[in-house]
Motif scaffolding. Structure first.
Motif, PDB file in Angstrom:
ATOM      1  N   VAL A 118       1.298  -1.179   0.126  1.00 25.74           N
ATOM      2  CA  VAL A 118      -0.185  -0.339   0.035  1.00 25.74           C
ATOM      3  C   VAL A 118       1.101   1.351  -0.178  1.00 25.74           C
ATOM      4  O   VAL A 118       2.015   1.182   1.138  1.00 25.74           O
ATOM      5  N   LYS A 119       0.789   2.323  -0.696  1.00 27.92           N
ATOM      6  CA  LYS A 119       1.675   2.595  -0.965  1.00 27.92           C
ATOM      7  C   LYS A 119       1.109   4.641  -0.466  1.00 27.92           C
ATOM      8  O   LYS A 119      -0.649   4.849  -1.210  1.00 27.92           O
ATOM      9  N   ASN A 120       1.779   5.183  -0.379  1.00 28.18           N
ATOM     10  CA  ASN A 120       1.038   6.995  -0.584  1.00 28.18           C
ATOM     11  C   ASN A 120       0.774   7.480  -1.460  1.00 28.18           C
ATOM     12  O   ASN A 120       1.730   7.726  -2.622  1.00 28.18           O
ATOM     13  N   PRO A 121      -0.332   8.028  -1.704  1.00 25.73           N
ATOM     14  CA  PRO A 121      -1.138   8.547  -2.679  1.00 25.73           C
ATOM     15  C   PRO A 121       0.002   9.931  -3.313  1.00 25.73           C
ATOM     16  O   PRO A 121      -0.356  10.315  -4.363  1.00 25.73           O
ATOM     17  N   MET A 122       0.559  10.574  -2.239  1.00 25.09           N
ATOM     18  CA  MET A 122       0.657  12.066  -2.620  1.00 25.09           C
ATOM     19  C   MET A 122       2.630  11.764  -2.227  1.00 25.09           C
ATOM     20  O   MET A 122       2.811  12.128  -3.850  1.00 25.09           O
ATOM     21  N   GLY A 124       3.934   8.628  -2.485  1.00 22.33           N
ATOM     22  CA  GLY A 124       4.346   7.659  -3.698  1.00 22.33           C
ATOM     23  C   GLY A 124       4.869   6.129  -2.697  1.00 22.33           C
ATOM     24  O   GLY A 124       5.149   4.902  -3.789  1.00 22.33           O
ATOM     25  N   GLU A 125       5.068   6.401  -1.475  1.00 26.47           N
ATOM     26  CA  GLU A 125       5.996   5.494  -1.314  1.00 26.47           C
ATOM     27  C   GLU A 125       4.922   4.860   0.101  1.00 26.47           C
ATOM     28  O   GLU A 125       4.033   4.856   0.482  1.00 26.47           O
ATOM     29  N   PRO A 126       5.550   3.731   0.243  1.00 29.73           N
ATOM     30  CA  PRO A 126       5.073   2.564   1.055  1.00 29.73           C
ATOM     31  C   PRO A 126       4.892   2.738   1.924  1.00 29.73           C
ATOM     32  O   PRO A 126       5.383   3.809   3.013  1.00 29.73           O
ATOM     33  N   ILE A 127       4.013   2.652   2.688  1.00 30.66           N
ATOM     34  CA  ILE A 127       3.352   2.882   4.354  1.00 30.66           C
ATOM     35  C   ILE A 127       3.405   2.487   4.885  1.00 30.66           C
ATOM     36  O   ILE A 127       2.961   0.542   5.113  1.00 30.66           O
ATOM     37  N   THR A 128       4.157   2.225   5.926  1.00 36.50           N
ATOM     38  CA  THR A 128       4.525   2.167   7.259  1.00 36.50           C
ATOM     39  C   THR A 128       3.787   1.603   8.254  1.00 36.50           C
ATOM     40  O   THR A 128       3.204   2.544   8.640  1.00 36.50           O
ATOM     41  N   VAL A 129       3.150   0.187   9.106  1.00 35.78           N
ATOM     42  CA  VAL A 129       2.510   0.263  10.646  1.00 35.78           C
ATOM     43  C   VAL A 129       4.420  -0.377  11.928  1.00 35.78           C
ATOM     44  O   VAL A 129       4.357  -0.855  11.088  1.00 35.78           O
ATOM     45  N   ASN A 130       4.245   0.521  12.334  1.00 35.27           N
ATOM     46  CA  ASN A 130       5.094  -0.146  13.758  1.00 35.27           C
ATOM     47  C   ASN A 130       6.788  -0.406  12.577  1.00 35.27           C
ATOM     48  O   ASN A 130       7.364  -1.407  12.600  1.00 35.27           O
ATOM     49  N   GLY A 131       6.959   0.676  11.460  1.00 37.39           N
ATOM     50  CA  GLY A 131       8.263   0.291  11.251  1.00 37.39           C
ATOM     51  C   GLY A 131       8.339  -1.024   9.984  1.00 37.39           C
ATOM     52  O   GLY A 131       9.300  -1.404   9.311  1.00 37.39           O
ATOM     53  N   GLN A 132       7.044  -1.440   9.870  1.00 36.71           N
ATOM     54  CA  GLN A 132       6.493  -3.172   8.550  1.00 36.71           C
ATOM     55  C   GLN A 132       5.808  -1.951   7.574  1.00 36.71           C
ATOM     56  O   GLN A 132       5.171  -1.639   7.695  1.00 36.71           O
TER      57      GLN A 132
END
Length: 499
Positions: A118-122, A124-132
């Protein structure tokens, strides 16, 4: 005997009857009718058929044969089955909770599989949760689908083991059991010889005491006749009261001796009956009770020890044979111990199965698989334990070899002693025959002189006592010839009972 202390219980003759047949023979032999006349051979046969020690050694021979067959089975493959049931409290689960596995897709540009993140639409970087990074798609694996019911488990295996090389242990054990069977047969044969010797001794004891019983009765009759004659002479005044009392004392002593001999005859018959295996109060007569000449025994008893081949004697002696086999057994035990220091190799094959089974998703049905392999064992280091055990076995063999040498020396001494004693018995019997003739003539002269008044009562009683002694010594010498003959046969190993 010196040799029997070494092998008391080892384990250990051809033509052995079964226990049932032995009981049948015992039942047949025990039905000896009162008043039967038994020969020496019949007494021997009865004793061999009924002796419990002989039956025991016969069973030991059978046991040794079974052990030999058991040792041979070690050459063949062993097939075993093991199975069981187990109840487990809990089920088996592969995960502790439901699992979510990220999914990859193929990137045509990079020509490789990549995780869909899952990437940030703004940015384009992958979204991370708790560093993952967070995957876009996941595969859902519920815990329940990988949980298996193993409350009731049934399992089993059929295993085949084929020894290939065991350091020589199997070969040595087969030789040991073969020697043990031979030793059991030798022990059985030796026991039979001991029984024969005991029966012969009891048989000739009865014959001897029966002859002495008749002799004692004759002696009492002589004294009784003398007492009557002296009584008449006292009445006529030609003899004194002292003479009559002297004869009375001698007569009473002779009657006591006769009672002792009668009791001895009865007890010796009971002892022989017990050896033969029938009730001790059975009444029977021996065929040799009235025999006078030991000519049949003289030829064997007069053996010259210098003409005896001791190697043949060694080969016939069962006690020496047991020692020789013992040395061989201990020699093979050395090899068994040595095999523990050598590698061993065995081929192993098995078919194992279970329910639930591991081959089909723990389904509740039996399923299994074959497996084949080899097992190699190589001893490396045991702090000298096995080597010291091997040295101890060699020392035991050496000690037993010394016992064997001592046994041969003792047999040499036995043979010479038995030969000299047998020759002495024959010579003694010849001398007692001459003394017997002189004693008979002396008694006749004393009786004639007493009637003519030139001999006193004391002279007659002295002649009677000499007559009694000569006849008693002749009986002892005659029986001793028979006993020396059978003992010499036993020592030479020629006393061969029919088993």
């Amino acid at each position: 005997m010196y040799f029997r202390r070494i092998f008391i219980a080892i384990v250990l003759a051809a033509g052995v009857a079964t226990g049932a047949s032995a009981r049948e023979e015992a039942a047949a032999s025990s039905s000896v009718a009162d008043g039967s006349v038994l020969s020496l051979e019949q007494c021997r046969s009865l004793a061999l058929a009924n002796n419990k020690n002989l039956r025991k050694t016969a069973e030991e021979v059978r046991a040794a044969g079974y052990q030999k067959d058991e040792a041979f089975a070690a050459y063949l493959p062993a097939i075993d089955f093991a199975g069981g049931y187990m109840y487990n409290q809990k089920k088996l689960s592969m995960f502790d909770s439901d699992q979510f596995l990220p999914v990859k897709s193929f990137n045509l540009e990079k020509q490789a599989y990549e995780f869909n993140l899952v990437k940030n639409p703004m940015t384009g970087e992958p979204i991370t949760v708790n560093g993952q990074p967070v995957p876009e798609q996941v595969a859902f694996l519920p815990k329940e689908s990988l949980t298996y019911d193993i409350h009731n488990v049934f399992f089993g295996a059929v295993t085949l083991t084929q020894p290939i090389f065991m350091g020589g242990k199997i070969v040595a054990m087969n030789k040991i059991t073969g020697y043990a069977e031979d030793m059991a047969r030798a022990k059985h044969s030796e026991t039979a010889r001991d029984i024969i010797y005991a029966v012969d001794a009891a048989y000739w004891q009865v014959v001897s005491l029966k002859a002495k019983q008749e002799l004692a009765e004759s002696y009492v009759n002589l004294l009784d006749t003398l007492r009557r004659n002296v009584g008449l002479m006292v009445e006529q005044g030609v003899a004194t009261r002292r003479d009559e009392l002297t004869v009375d004392v001698k007569l009473n002593s002779a009657q006591v001796d006769l009672t002792k001999v009668n009791n001895g005859v009865a007890l010796s018959r009971m002892a022989l009956a017990q050896l033969c295996g029938f009730p001790i109060h059975t009444s029977f007569t021996l065929a040799d009770e009235n025999a006078d000449s030991p000519a049949a025994a003289v030829a064997a008893a007069a053996t010259d020890p210098r003409a005896i081949d001791m190697n043949e004697v060694y080969a016939r002696r069962d006690d020496l044979r047991q020692l020789e086999l013992g040395v061989k057994i201990f020699g093979q035990k050395e090899k068994v111990v040595r095999a523990e220091m050598m590698p061993s190799l065995a081929l192993v094959g098995s078919y194992s199965f279970s329910n639930p089974n591991l081959y089909d998703g723990f389904k509740k049905r039996f399923n299994g698989a074959f497996s084949v392999g080899a097992m190699l064992t190589i001893p490396i280091w045991h702090w000298g334990g096995n080597y010291n055990k091997y040295r101890a076995a060699k020392a035991q063999t050496a000690a037993l070899r010394m016992d064997l040498e001592n046994a041969r020396e003792m047999i040499d001494l036995q043979v010479n002693q038995a030969s000299f004693k047998a020759a002495e018995a024959v010579k003694t019997h010849t001398m007692t025959q001459t003394n017997l003739e002189h004693a008979d003539e002396n008694l006749r002269c004393a009786n004639v002189g007493f009637r003519d008044g030139v001999m006193t009562v004391d002279n007659v009683m002295e002649a009677q006592t000499a007559w009694l002694k000569a006849h008693s010594e002749n009986i002892d010498a005659r029986i001793d010839v028979y006993l020396c003959d059978v003992y010499l046969s036993k020592v030479l190993g020629t006393l061969n009972p029919t088993l």
